[in-house]
Design a protein around this motif. Structure first.
Motif, PDB file in Angstrom:
ATOM      1  N   GLY A  81       0.787  -1.227   0.000  1.00 33.24           N
ATOM      2  CA  GLY A  81       0.000   0.000   0.000  1.00 33.24           C
ATOM      3  C   GLY A  81       0.820   1.278   0.000  1.00 33.24           C
ATOM      4  O   GLY A  81       0.269   2.368  -0.165  1.00 33.24           O
ATOM      5  N   PHE A  82       2.130   1.178   0.170  1.00 37.83           N
ATOM      6  CA  PHE A  82       2.978   2.371   0.166  1.00 37.83           C
ATOM      7  C   PHE A  82       3.213   2.818  -1.281  1.00 37.83           C
ATOM      8  O   PHE A  82       3.593   2.015  -2.129  1.00 37.83           O
ATOM      9  CB  PHE A  82       4.328   2.081   0.822  1.00 37.83           C
ATOM     10  N   GLY A 119       7.051 -17.001  -3.092  1.00 38.49           N
ATOM     11  CA  GLY A 119       7.458 -15.622  -3.362  1.00 38.49           C
ATOM     12  C   GLY A 119       6.811 -15.083  -4.622  1.00 38.49           C
ATOM     13  O   GLY A 119       6.353 -13.928  -4.661  1.00 38.49           O
ATOM     14  N   LEU A 120       6.728 -15.910  -5.658  1.00 40.05           N
ATOM     15  CA  LEU A 120       6.105 -15.505  -6.917  1.00 40.05           C
ATOM     16  C   LEU A 120       4.613 -15.232  -6.735  1.00 40.05           C
ATOM     17  O   LEU A 120       4.094 -14.203  -7.173  1.00 40.05           O
ATOM     18  CB  LEU A 120       6.325 -16.587  -7.978  1.00 40.05           C
ATOM     19  N   VAL A 121       3.923 -16.134  -6.061  1.00 43.29           N
ATOM     20  CA  VAL A 121       2.478 -15.977  -5.840  1.00 43.29           C
ATOM     21  C   VAL A 121       2.194 -14.726  -5.004  1.00 43.29           C
ATOM     22  O   VAL A 121       1.310 -13.934  -5.336  1.00 43.29           O
ATOM     23  CB  VAL A 121       1.887 -17.247  -5.185  1.00 43.29           C
ATOM     24  N   LEU A 122       2.951 -14.533  -3.923  1.00 39.24           N
ATOM     25  CA  LEU A 122       2.755 -13.337  -3.099  1.00 39.24           C
ATOM     26  C   LEU A 122       3.031 -12.071  -3.902  1.00 39.24           C
ATOM     27  O   LEU A 122       2.295 -11.078  -3.791  1.00 39.24           O
ATOM     28  CB  LEU A 122       3.652 -13.384  -1.861  1.00 39.24           C
ATOM     29  N   GLY A 123       4.089 -12.100  -4.731  1.00 38.15           N
ATOM     30  CA  GLY A 123       4.396 -10.943  -5.563  1.00 38.15           C
ATOM     31  C   GLY A 123       3.266 -10.601  -6.519  1.00 38.15           C
ATOM     32  O   GLY A 123       2.892  -9.436  -6.676  1.00 38.15           O
ATOM     33  N   VAL A 124       2.692 -11.632  -7.153  1.00 38.39           N
ATOM     34  CA  VAL A 124       1.589 -11.407  -8.101  1.00 38.39           C
ATOM     35  C   VAL A 124       0.356 -10.876  -7.373  1.00 38.39           C
ATOM     36  O   VAL A 124      -0.269  -9.889  -7.798  1.00 38.39           O
ATOM     37  CB  VAL A 124       1.260 -12.708  -8.874  1.00 38.39           C
ATOM     38  N   ILE A 125      -0.015 -11.507  -6.260  1.00 43.36           N
ATOM     39  CA  ILE A 125      -1.215 -11.090  -5.517  1.00 43.36           C
ATOM     40  C   ILE A 125      -1.092  -9.636  -5.066  1.00 43.36           C
ATOM     41  O   ILE A 125      -2.005  -8.824  -5.273  1.00 43.36           O
ATOM     42  CB  ILE A 125      -1.451 -12.014  -4.306  1.00 43.36           C
ATOM     43  N   TYR A 126       0.042  -9.288  -4.480  1.00 46.91           N
ATOM     44  CA  TYR A 126       0.153  -7.943  -3.931  1.00 46.91           C
ATOM     45  C   TYR A 126       0.488  -6.897  -4.989  1.00 46.91           C
ATOM     46  O   TYR A 126       0.243  -5.705  -4.775  1.00 46.91           O
ATOM     47  CB  TYR A 126       1.103  -7.936  -2.730  1.00 46.91           C
ATOM     48  N   THR A 127       0.969  -7.307  -6.155  1.00 47.32           N
ATOM     49  CA  THR A 127       1.069  -6.370  -7.277  1.00 47.32           C
ATOM     50  C   THR A 127      -0.343  -6.001  -7.728  1.00 47.32           C
ATOM     51  O   THR A 127      -0.643  -4.828  -7.962  1.00 47.32           O
ATOM     52  CB  THR A 127       1.863  -6.978  -8.447  1.00 47.32           C
ATOM     53  N   LEU A 128      -1.212  -7.001  -7.824  1.00 40.88           N
ATOM     54  CA  LEU A 128      -2.606  -6.730  -8.189  1.00 40.88           C
ATOM     55  C   LEU A 128      -3.290  -5.867  -7.133  1.00 40.88           C
ATOM     56  O   LEU A 128      -4.046  -4.948  -7.458  1.00 40.88           O
ATOM     57  CB  LEU A 128      -3.365  -8.046  -8.386  1.00 40.88           C
ATOM     58  N   MET A 129      -3.017  -6.148  -5.863  1.00 38.39           N
ATOM     59  CA  MET A 129      -3.590  -5.328  -4.783  1.00 38.39           C
ATOM     60  C   MET A 129      -3.106  -3.883  -4.888  1.00 38.39           C
ATOM     61  O   MET A 129      -3.886  -2.946  -4.701  1.00 38.39           O
ATOM     62  CB  MET A 129      -3.222  -5.912  -3.419  1.00 38.39           C
ATOM     63  N   ALA A 130      -1.805  -3.690  -5.169  1.00 36.84           N
ATOM     64  CA  ALA A 130      -1.265  -2.343  -5.304  1.00 36.84           C
ATOM     65  C   ALA A 130      -1.927  -1.616  -6.476  1.00 36.84           C
ATOM     66  O   ALA A 130      -2.231  -0.417  -6.381  1.00 36.84           O
ATOM     67  CB  ALA A 130       0.253  -2.399  -5.489  1.00 36.84           C
ATOM     68  N   LEU A 131      -2.158  -2.338  -7.580  1.00 35.66           N
ATOM     69  CA  LEU A 131      -2.835  -1.735  -8.732  1.00 35.66           C
ATOM     70  C   LEU A 131      -4.269  -1.331  -8.376  1.00 35.66           C
ATOM     71  O   LEU A 131      -4.726  -0.245  -8.747  1.00 35.66           O
ATOM     72  CB  LEU A 131      -2.840  -2.701  -9.917  1.00 35.66           C
ATOM     73  N   ILE A 132      -4.952  -2.211  -7.653  1.00 35.83           N
ATOM     74  CA  ILE A 132      -6.328  -1.899  -7.245  1.00 35.83           C
ATOM     75  C   ILE A 132      -6.339  -0.662  -6.343  1.00 35.83           C
ATOM     76  O   ILE A 132      -7.167   0.239  -6.497  1.00 35.83           O
ATOM     77  CB  ILE A 132      -6.975  -3.104  -6.550  1.00 35.83           C
ATOM     78  N   THR A 136      -8.175   2.893  -7.310  1.00 40.08           N
ATOM     79  CA  THR A 136      -9.269   3.388  -6.476  1.00 40.08           C
ATOM     80  C   THR A 136      -8.871   4.613  -5.662  1.00 40.08           C
ATOM     81  O   THR A 136      -9.678   5.143  -4.896  1.00 40.08           O
ATOM     82  CB  THR A 136      -9.762   2.276  -5.518  1.00 40.08           C
ATOM     83  N   GLY A 137      -7.626   5.057  -5.801  1.00 39.61           N
ATOM     84  CA  GLY A 137      -7.176   6.270  -5.118  1.00 39.61           C
ATOM     85  C   GLY A 137      -6.783   6.093  -3.673  1.00 39.61           C
ATOM     86  O   GLY A 137      -6.719   7.060  -2.917  1.00 39.61           O
ATOM     87  N   ARG A 138      -6.529   4.890  -3.221  1.00 38.39           N
ATOM     88  CA  ARG A 138      -6.153   4.669  -1.829  1.00 38.39           C
ATOM     89  C   ARG A 138      -4.670   4.905  -1.576  1.00 38.39           C
ATOM     90  O   ARG A 138      -4.229   4.935  -0.437  1.00 38.39           O
ATOM     91  CB  ARG A 138      -6.518   3.248  -1.400  1.00 38.39           C
ATOM     92  N   MET A 139      -3.862   4.992  -2.631  1.00 36.69           N
ATOM     93  CA  MET A 139      -2.425   5.214  -2.442  1.00 36.69           C
ATOM     94  C   MET A 139      -2.105   6.661  -2.354  1.00 36.69           C
ATOM     95  O   MET A 139      -2.498   7.503  -3.035  1.00 36.69           O
ATOM     96  CB  MET A 139      -1.623   4.583  -3.590  1.00 36.69           C
TER      97      MET A 139
END
Length: 139
Positions: A81-82, A119-132, A136-139
């Protein structure tokens, strides 16, 4: 100094090969190393390093790339989220974990592959979360 008898021994320059020792010196004749089995001494090296011992030590544990990819994946969980930093860590987890999987040898330990995959799965999931979050303007 007593020299080992002539024969095929672990190549001191490449542990994936055996090299012909003529009884006094190394020759240019090399071939692929046999599958892990009894230890092969390396003539001419102090301490008599062994092929089997080298293979055992290289096959255990987690590689640096797998461990780093896993660590970056865990960091991505906390930091996605940063602004700027979060997405960079997420992408780094994907890149490093992918490199670890691609470069892992055929006989790599299962634990090594699992760390890289997580590590790959976590990277993909949280890359998508960062994009979301960015969209949505939360960053």
């Amino acid at each position: 100094m007593i020299q080992p008898p002539a024969g095929w021994y672990a190549n001191p320059e490449n542990f994936n090969q055996v090299r012909w020792w003529d009884g006094t010196r190394w020759t240019d004749h090399v071939q692929a190393a046999p599958p892990p089995g009894p230890e092969l001494a390396i003539p001419g090296l102090a301490g008599s390093t062994h092929l089997a011992a080298a293979r055992r030590s290289s096959g255990s544990g987690v590689s640096a790339a797998s461990g780093t990819g896993f660590g970056l994946g865990i960091a991505a969980f906390f930091l996605f989220g940063f602004p700027v930093l979060g997405p960079l860590i997420c992408v780094a987890a994907i890149v490093v974990s992918t490199i670890a999987l691609v470069r892992s040898p055929l006989g790599a330990s299962r634990k090594n592959k699992i760390f890289a995959i997580v590590g790959l799965v976590l990277g993909v999931i949280y890359t998508l979360m960062a994009l979301i979050w960015a969209v949505t303007g939360r960053m």
